[in-house]
Design an enzyme around this catalytic site. Structure first.
Site, PDB file in Angstrom:
ATOM      1  N   CYS A  82       0.825  -1.203   0.000  1.00 55.31           N
ATOM      2  CA  CYS A  82       0.000   0.000   0.000  1.00 55.31           C
ATOM      3  C   CYS A  82       0.868   1.267   0.000  1.00 55.31           C
ATOM      4  CB  CYS A  82      -1.004  -0.051   1.145  1.00 55.31           C
ATOM      5  SG  CYS A  82      -2.425   0.994   0.798  1.00 55.31           S
ATOM      6  N   HIS A 175      -3.372  -4.989   1.760  1.00 53.65           N
ATOM      7  CA  HIS A 175      -2.765  -5.207   3.081  1.00 53.65           C
ATOM      8  C   HIS A 175      -2.794  -6.670   3.538  1.00 53.65           C
ATOM      9  CE1 HIS A 175      -2.357  -0.977   4.548  1.00 53.65           C
ATOM     10  NE2 HIS A 175      -3.286  -0.777   3.636  1.00 53.65           N
ATOM     11  N   GLU A 177      -1.008  -8.084   5.665  1.00 55.57           N
ATOM     12  CA  GLU A 177      -0.712  -8.177   7.106  1.00 55.57           C
ATOM     13  C   GLU A 177      -1.962  -7.991   7.954  1.00 55.57           C
ATOM     14  OE1 GLU A 177      -0.202  -5.759   5.139  1.00 55.57           O
ATOM     15  OE2 GLU A 177      -0.732  -3.896   6.148  1.00 55.57           O
TER      16      GLU A 177
HETATM   17  N1  GLN Z   1      -3.764   6.493   0.833  1.00 52.38           N
HETATM   18  C1  GLN Z   1      -2.503   6.247   1.463  1.00 52.38           C
HETATM   19  C2  GLN Z   1      -1.387   7.063   0.811  1.00 52.38           C
HETATM   20  O1  GLN Z   1      -1.571   7.606  -0.231  1.00 52.38           O
HETATM   21  C3  GLN Z   1      -2.137   4.774   1.414  1.00 52.38           C
HETATM   22  C4  GLN Z   1      -3.149   3.995   2.194  1.00 52.38           C
HETATM   23  C5  GLN Z   1      -2.616   2.767   2.860  1.00 52.38           C
HETATM   24  O2  GLN Z   1      -1.408   2.542   2.995  1.00 52.38           O
HETATM   25  N2  GLN Z   1      -3.542   1.981   3.335  1.00 52.38           N
HETATM   26  O3  GLN Z   1      -0.353   7.145   1.362  1.00 52.38           O
END
Ligand code: GLN
Length: 193
Positions: A82, A175, A177
């Protein structure tokens, strides 16, 4: 490798503790990394989800950006989940400072909308057997373009790329995890030689 590997989890912000707990469950030595010195002796590194602008800022503050670039170049596995995937990408929209920029992918932040549009989906992933993966997308980015040397591992029906690998670098925009499914962590561990 004959000795037990140590996996670092970048612990500047975000859900590093969840990665560490899952690695402990797998019997893997997992160390939270917040300083340059703590990168010593690490065989692989996870950059967790969280807020990419905050992590990038703290990376600068702790002088970690160049050492992390060098770590990724060293060939040791690095997995961005992410926000971590955002920080690994060469091209990102709307990040106010550079991340590590090690992986030849283009990422769009918040590609699925706002926090309320977070969702879970079953996703087929190349290299993951025994069925689809329960992927949790939280204000997730999407990979919208990749260089030819990048292997696309998973795509949603609308064409958004959600998992990819390039040499020692792995990116997932969801995610793992936050689930009890350890298959992607095992895939990452298998990248350590
Ligand atoms: N929206 C977040 C970003 O741009 C990422 C979201 C996440 O890691 N769950 O950093």
């Amino acid at each position: 490798m004959t000795r037990t590997p140590t996996v670092g989890v970048l612990g500047l912000q975000g859900d590093f503790a969840e990665h560490q707990a899952l690695l402990f469950d797998l019997g893997v030595a997992a160390r939270v990394v917040r300083t340059v010195a703590q990168l010593d002796g690490i065989d692989a590194l996870i950059i967790p989800g969280g807020e990419s602008t905050t992590i990038a800022k703290l990376m600068d503050l702790y002088g970690l950006r160049e050492p992390l670039v060098a770590f990724a170049r060293s060939g040791r596995p690095v997995w961005g989940t992410c926000a971590g995937a955002i920080l690994l990408a060469r091209d990102v929209d709307e990040l106010d400072r550079p991340g590590i920029q090690a992986m030849d992918i283009q990422i769009q932040r918040n590609a699925f909308g706002r926090q309320l549009q977070s969702f879970q989906s079953q996703v087929a992933i190349d290299g993951i057997s025994d069925g689809e993966f329960p992927a949790v997308f939280i204000r997730a980015p999407a990979i919208i373009d990749v260089d030819a040397s990048v292997e696309i591992l998973a795509t949603l029906p609308d064409g958004k790329i959600v998992a990819a690998r390039q040499r020692n670098l792995l990116a997932t925009v969801f995610h793992p995890e936050l689930t009890t499914d350890v298959r992607l962590h095992n895939l990452f561990l298998s990248m350590i030689d």
